[in-house]
Write an enzyme that holds these catalytic residues in place. Structure first.
Site, mmCIF file in Angstrom:
data_model
loop_
_atom_site.group_PDB
_atom_site.id
_atom_site.type_symbol
_atom_site.label_atom_id
_atom_site.label_comp_id
_atom_site.label_asym_id
_atom_site.label_seq_id
_atom_site.Cartn_x
_atom_site.Cartn_y
_atom_site.Cartn_z
ATOM 1 C CG HIS A 31 43.047 42.352 49.406
ATOM 2 N ND1 HIS A 31 43.920 42.618 50.431
ATOM 3 C CD2 HIS A 31 43.145 41.017 49.175
ATOM 4 C CE1 HIS A 31 44.514 41.503 50.810
ATOM 5 N NE2 HIS A 31 44.066 40.514 50.065
ATOM 6 C CB SER A 80 46.703 38.491 50.479
ATOM 7 O OG SER A 80 45.521 38.413 51.234
ATOM 8 C CG ASP A 132 43.076 45.628 51.641
ATOM 9 O OD1 ASP A 132 42.061 44.908 51.694
ATOM 10 O OD2 ASP A 132 44.207 45.194 51.359
#
Length: 319
Positions: free
Chosen positions: A302, A183, A273
């Site tokens: 995610h 991320s 995501d």
């Protein structure tokens, strides 16, 4: 195939929507000149965390604009030969994590360094000195000042600086340094390799901080990107400065930095995501021109990705 974003055929061609400022290259050349002028004054303080095969330190250095940056540093004990190193970056608002999860790499003979991003959940400082209000978010911090005031500019420079420090460490082979993160950590992995092209291998996972205008167009300026929404609601409700805002964000858009990467890349993307949309991930990957390979999780968002840590470990073990 489940689909949140573009069809997969389009994703493989997509290179981004958010603009790249015309003086983007000069901007980062000047930023690196500022970094060159900094004496990092590196400190190593022995940690009370102990492991039989690792020496563990709290490491501090001075970054641009005078911020004191913290990182965990673990070195293999009694290493008499030059060895590889791995740099780790964490997710947004987080910190460098536990000592324990770095130990498998130390056991393989790596020095491991994990940085706390300035002003987030760890021990690194945010010295401020930016013009205009923010809504507690680092993406928009400094957005009403000059492009040089953007906070993520300084965080990106911290990644290059810590890479330089690691490469200069006694015992580390500067030609065998890898970088990884998920991320925000994936975004900082991209920035680090772009600004310090000697990095050998990188493994970003669903990177953040990419293609801001695309995020906005998809109505996904929420969760990690929510400050984009708050910025317009509070500071530009009629969008009179929309073009200026997205152009300025282009300086800290990692898809625009990707072209500078010379490292070998193991890139992991997720197609469901809704935090870091797939197109914003592919925009990074498709702008990388160095040797690269792509791992795609069709049914994941995610979240934890099975086998990813194993794949990264295997990839980095080649160092």
């Amino acid at each position: 195939m489940p689909m949140l974003d573009m069809p997969i055929e389009e994703l493989h061609k997509y290179k981004g929507t958010n603009p790249c400022p015309k003086d983007f290259d000069r901007y980062w050349e000047e930023a690196l000149k500022e970094l060159d002028s900094i004496d990092p004054m590196v400190e190593f303080i022995l940690s009370d965390f102990k492991a039989p095969y690792a020496d563990c330190f709290d490491m501090y250095f001075i970054g641009v604009r005078g911020a004191r940056i913290h990182a965990k540093c673990l070195k293999p004990k009694n290493s008499s030969q030059k060895h590889p190193a791995l740099i780790m970056f964490h997710g947004y608002r987080g910190d460098s994590g536990d000592w324990m999860d770095k130990l498998p790499y130390v056991a393989m003979g790596f020095t491991v360094v994990a940085m706390d991003c300035r002003g987030q959940g760890g021990l690194s400082e945010d010295t401020g000195n930016v013009k205009g209000p923010t809504y507690g978010g680092h993406i928009i911090r400094g957005l009403q000042g000059e492009p040089e005031d953007l906070l993520f500019r300084n965080i990106f420079l911290d990644t290059a600086q810590i890479a330089r420090i690691v490469m200069d460490m006694e015992g580390v082979d500067s030609k065998r340094v890898g970088v990884t993160g998920y991320s925000q950590g994936g975004a900082l992995t991209i920035a680090c390799a772009a600004l310090e092209p000697r990095i050998n291998k990188i493994a970003p996972v669903y990177p953040f901080l990419s293609d801001y205008k695309r995020v906005w167009q998809m109505d996904l300026a929420k969760d990690a990107y929510e400050e984009l929404n708050y910025y317009f609601r509070f500071f530009d409700p009629l969008h009179k400065k929309e073009d200026e805002v997205f152009n300025k964000l282009g300086y800290i858009d990692v898809k625009n930095l990707a072209k500078f990467i010379k490292s070998e890349v193991l890139f992991t993307a997720t197609l469901l995501d809704n935090i870091c949309p797939p197109s914003t991930q592919f925009a990074i990957y498709n702008n990388v021109i160095s040797k690269k390979q792509l791992r795609i999780y069709n049914d994941f968002g995610h979240e934890n990705l099975p086998e990813t840590n194993d794949a990264i470990f295997k990839f980095m073990s080649e160092l």
